[in-house]
Design a protein around this motif. Structure first.
Motif, short mmCIF file in Angstrom:
data_model
loop_
_atom_site.label_atom_id
_atom_site.label_comp_id
_atom_site.label_asym_id
_atom_site.label_seq_id
_atom_site.Cartn_x
_atom_site.Cartn_y
_atom_site.Cartn_z
N VAL A 161 0.86 -1.19 0.00
CA VAL A 161 0.00 0.00 0.00
C VAL A 161 0.89 1.24 0.00
N GLN A 162 0.87 1.96 -1.07
CA GLN A 162 1.78 3.10 -1.24
C GLN A 162 1.11 4.43 -0.95
N ALA A 163 -0.06 4.67 -1.52
CA ALA A 163 -0.70 5.99 -1.44
C ALA A 163 -1.36 6.21 -0.08
N GLN A 164 -1.30 7.44 0.39
CA GLN A 164 -1.89 7.79 1.68
C GLN A 164 -3.40 7.57 1.66
N GLU A 165 -4.05 7.94 0.54
CA GLU A 165 -5.50 7.77 0.47
C GLU A 165 -5.89 6.29 0.50
N ASP A 166 -5.06 5.42 -0.11
CA ASP A 166 -5.32 3.99 -0.04
C ASP A 166 -5.19 3.48 1.39
N PHE A 167 -4.15 3.95 2.07
CA PHE A 167 -3.97 3.58 3.48
C PHE A 167 -5.18 4.00 4.30
N ASP A 168 -5.66 5.21 4.10
CA ASP A 168 -6.80 5.71 4.87
C ASP A 168 -8.05 4.87 4.62
N LEU A 169 -8.29 4.52 3.32
CA LEU A 169 -9.46 3.71 3.00
C LEU A 169 -9.39 2.33 3.65
N LEU A 170 -8.23 1.72 3.56
CA LEU A 170 -8.08 0.38 4.14
C LEU A 170 -8.14 0.42 5.66
N LYS A 171 -7.56 1.46 6.24
CA LYS A 171 -7.59 1.58 7.70
C LYS A 171 -9.01 1.75 8.22
N SER A 172 -9.80 2.51 7.48
CA SER A 172 -11.19 2.72 7.90
C SER A 172 -12.01 1.44 7.78
N SER A 173 -11.56 0.51 6.93
CA SER A 173 -12.27 -0.76 6.76
C SER A 173 -11.61 -1.90 7.53
N ASN A 174 -10.62 -1.60 8.36
CA ASN A 174 -9.84 -2.67 8.98
C ASN A 174 -10.68 -3.55 9.90
N THR A 175 -11.60 -2.92 10.66
CA THR A 175 -12.46 -3.71 11.54
C THR A 175 -13.33 -4.65 10.73
N ARG A 176 -13.85 -4.16 9.59
CA ARG A 176 -14.69 -4.99 8.73
C ARG A 176 -13.86 -6.07 8.02
N ARG A 177 -12.59 -5.79 7.74
CA ARG A 177 -11.71 -6.83 7.19
C ARG A 177 -11.61 -8.02 8.14
N TYR A 178 -11.44 -7.73 9.44
CA TYR A 178 -11.39 -8.81 10.41
C TYR A 178 -12.75 -9.49 10.55
#
Length: 727
Positions: A345-362
């Motif tokens: 994950v390189q882009a900051q916006e990608d990191f933010d999107l994935l981080k916001s979905s991290n609970t749902r990923r689990y």
């Protein structure tokens, strides 16, 4: 092979073969080694450094035609072709001219090796009690006939060990890193007290009997799956196995993995359908591959599905039932295994999107794992607790304190290579506890535990020397290390034992982990055995004596003699002949004329999960026979086991193997059992007993009785047995 053999210059052993050595062979080996070293000294006439010899250390391990489609990605809808997996690079292997193995030059070790390993007697099948054993029966047959219940719910008697295996490709640093990242995320999802997580190499997958000991196979390699390995995985599925594919080309007939390079390593919106038909929307990192219908026929899909919120609604997650025995696979092309902080994950916006979905990923991961039959009820790892030094007899306390005063340093510490023990009169919460530095409280009056009753232990311990001094902990890394700094110095009459309620880093056979949840009797006992004694010449028997002691500790109690607890060679405790509930690990160190032996033992007493426990057997017996047998406690069974072990050791020292083998055969699971030598296609033989050194003896079809050794796999030591070579 299991980090137990240390060689000079950091060399790594690749194969160990058992051999019988004759005097002529020994002389030839010595002459060859002397000539070789003389040549090297002539070529390199540099002064050598004389090293101080260390104690000889010996350790004895004592603790069960389908085709994959889509292995190569096909061309996608957008016209882009699938990437070809990188081939394995050529690896240069340097040749090694000279290496010293300790056993090739030490006469004392050679004598010991001959006396402890060489078979000198053959067991007679006629003298072995005939235990019923149906070699044609299957685990499913047993499960149909016997269904244990506890508190109104069924107990797991599938027979599969609680292992999650990870195949992450060919051996490489990339594969190791892949295993670590995938293992890490699954360890966050499942109940780690119920499962152990292991890597599965290609060699082991093709050679070892892993499928019988696996609850879930995780395939997480980006490489194409070799055909022979694909057949192994499909055979596992057909036997009712569960598979989780994570961004892998592995798929089933009816589906193919198609490349869509426009999606590769991009963040996409995924809609995931759960088993209850509710939906979860989240941002995921796409692998760049999707699942499409392919040749092989229409498959009936399960309820778990995941598709992208795009025009094509590309499938990234599919659940595919397989076969009539309950096999199923959940295949995924979203990087659910990667955290938002991944280097991919390189882009900051990608990191933010994935981080916001991290609970749902689990949430999605746990839904998948639960559907595949795993328990995802998370429990916090318990914090380490201080040790308590406890006497099993009042008269031993004053001599113990006097000895301790002479051996601690000015800070009250005894150090070893593995940890340091700091002896204190009392403990306060501000004292730090780490795996390598543990406080030991010596105030017996302050000791109180809901899980260990010192008086009950004392009442059930009837020994002359074993188990007299206790190091007790509610939670400790592993009891196998606690006695390290004390075992060579403390007087033998002060028999040491380490007992824990829970372990965070329990050890099993080889590199295996041993689960230690609440209700498991966990201990490490120190035993000293003279080298020149019956047992000192047959150290492999120690593991047999310990597993036998556990069974005899239960079945020797009046009215408990029919509790179906048994021993399985070489170091396991079993319910009947199909479910393990305990094991033994033996580490022995030879100093001078004495073996100092640490016997680690763990067996399930009151913990029904992840497999079965002794109290489950008692409950079922009561139900079937309208009896009222009382359940066991861990403290009384540990004490009873140590008591029985001391008696067994004394009998062995007096009468040798014949003094204990009748009792061992009474309880073992192998009478008349058929096994195959060398693998599934090897010749069939019949187990008839143990030889004079504790190894299995089998009868071949021609009637000859031979000794066999395990091949070193840590899944099932009765599989792939080999006949040792002789010279």
């Amino acid at each position: 092979m299991e980090d137990r053999l240390q060689m000079a210059d950091g060399l790594v052993p690749q194969k160990i073969v058992s051999v019988h050595l004759q005097d002529s062979t020994l002389k030839a080996l010595k002459d060859q080694a002397s000539n070789k070293q003389a040549q090297i000294l002539q070529q390199n006439p540099e002064p050598s450094v004389e090293s101080k010899p260390e104690p000889d250390v010996m350790e004895h391990v004592g603790g069960d035609d389908l085709k994959v489609l889509g292995a190569q990605p096909t061309e996608g809808k957008d016209g882009t072709s699938g990437r070809e997996p990188a081939g394995e690079g050529d690896v240069g292997v340097g040749s090694i001219e000279h290496c010293h193995l300790h056993l090739s030059s030490c006469h004392e070790c050679l004598e010991l090796e001959n006396s402890t390993i060489e078979s000198v007697k053959f067991a007679s099948a006629e003298k072995i009690p005939d235990l019923p054993y149906d070699h044609n029966g299957t685990l499913e047959d047993v499960a149909d006939d016997i269904c244990l219940e506890r508190e109104g719910r069924k107990v797991n008697i599938t027979g599969r060990a609680p292992n999650i295996l990870f195949y992450t490709g060919s051996a490489s640093q990339e594969s190791l890193g892949r295993f670590q990242e995938v293992r890490s995320v699954l360890a966050d999802c499942v109940d780690t007290e119920s499962y152990t997580l292991y890597p599965l190499s290609r060699e082991s997958a093709l050679r070892d009997p892993w499928s019988d000991n696996c609850l879930l196979l995780v395939i997480a390699t980006r490489e194409a799956i070799p055909e022979d390995l694909s057949q192994k995985f499909m055979a596992y599925l057909s036997q009712g196995g569960k598979v989780l594919g994570l961004c892998s080309p592995f798929t089933l007939a009816g589906f193919q993995v198609t490349s869509k390079s426009v999606l590769r390593e991009t963040v996409q919106n995924l809609v995931f359908s759960k088993a209850d038909q509710t939906h979860v929307k989240l941002s995921v990192l796409s692998s760049g591959y999707v699942y499409e219908e392919g040749p092989g026929g229409q498959l009936s899909l399960g309820k778990l599905q995941g598709h992208l919120e795009n025009e094509d609604k590309d499938r990234l997650i599919v659940q595919v039932p397989f076969g009539p025995r309950g096999g199923e696979a959940v295949l995924c092309q979203a990087h659910l295994e990667l955290p938002p902080s991944s280097s991919v994950v390189q882009a900051q916006e990608d990191f933010d999107l994935l981080k916001s979905s991290n609970t749902r990923r689990y949430e999605v991961l746990r839904e998948i794992l639960t559907t595949l039959g795993l328990n995802c009820d998370l429990k916090r790892a318990p914090a380490l607790t201080p040790l308590y030094l406890l006497p099993a007899a009042e008269e031993i306390w004053d001599p113990l304190m006097q000895w301790l005063g002479k051996h601690v340093d000015p800070e009250g510490v005894i150090k070893s290579s593995k940890l340091s023990l700091k002896f204190l009169s009392s403990y306060t919460s501000n004292i730090e506890i780490t795996p390598s530095a543990l406080p030991v409280v010596t105030d017996v009056e302050s000791f109180l535990s809901e899980n260990f009753n010192l008086e009950i232990y004392r009442q059930n311990l009837q020994t002359k020397r074993l188990g007299k001094v206790i190091l007790f902990a509610e939670v400790t890394p592993t009891t196998m290390n606690l006695l390290d700094g004390l075992m060579f110095e403390i007087p033998q009459e002060m028999g040491l034992i380490a007992i824990a309620v829970r372990q965070t880093q329990g050890k099993g056979r080889g590199s295996n982990a041993w689960l230690s949840p609440m209700g498991c009797a966990v201990s490490t006992l120190l035993v000293s055995i003279p080298l020149r004694s019956q047992l000192g010449q047959r150290i492999p028997f120690v593991q047999h004596l310990m597993s036998l002691a556990v069974v005899e500790a239960v079945r020797s109690i009046p009215e408990y003699q029919d509790i179906n607890l048994r021993v399985k060679w070489p170091n396991d405790i079993y319910y009947s002949d199909f479910m393990k509930l305990g094991g033994v690990l033996v580490n022995s160190t030879l100093l001078g004329e004495t073996f100092y032996i640490l016997i680690g033992c763990g067996f399930n007493v009151s913990n029904s999960n992840p497999t079965i426990c002794i109290n489950d057997l008692v409950t079922e017996y009561n139900k079937q026979h309208r009896a009222e047998l009382k359940p066991f406690r861990t403290d009384d069974l540990i004490a009873r086991t140590v008591t029985v072990l001391e008696k067994l050791i004394d009998t062995f020292q007096d009468k040798g193997p014949n003094g204990i083998l009748p009792l061992y055969y009474k309880y073992w699971v192998h009478s008349g059992q058929r096994v195959r030598l060398g693998g599934l296609e090897g010749p069939e033989v019949w187990i008839v007993g143990l030889d004079d050194s504790g190894f299995l003896q089998v009868q071949q079809e021609d009637g000859e009785i031979v000794t066999v050794h395990p091949d070193g796999n840590s899944f099932d030591m009765l599989r792939n047995l080999i006949i040792p070579k002789q010279q």
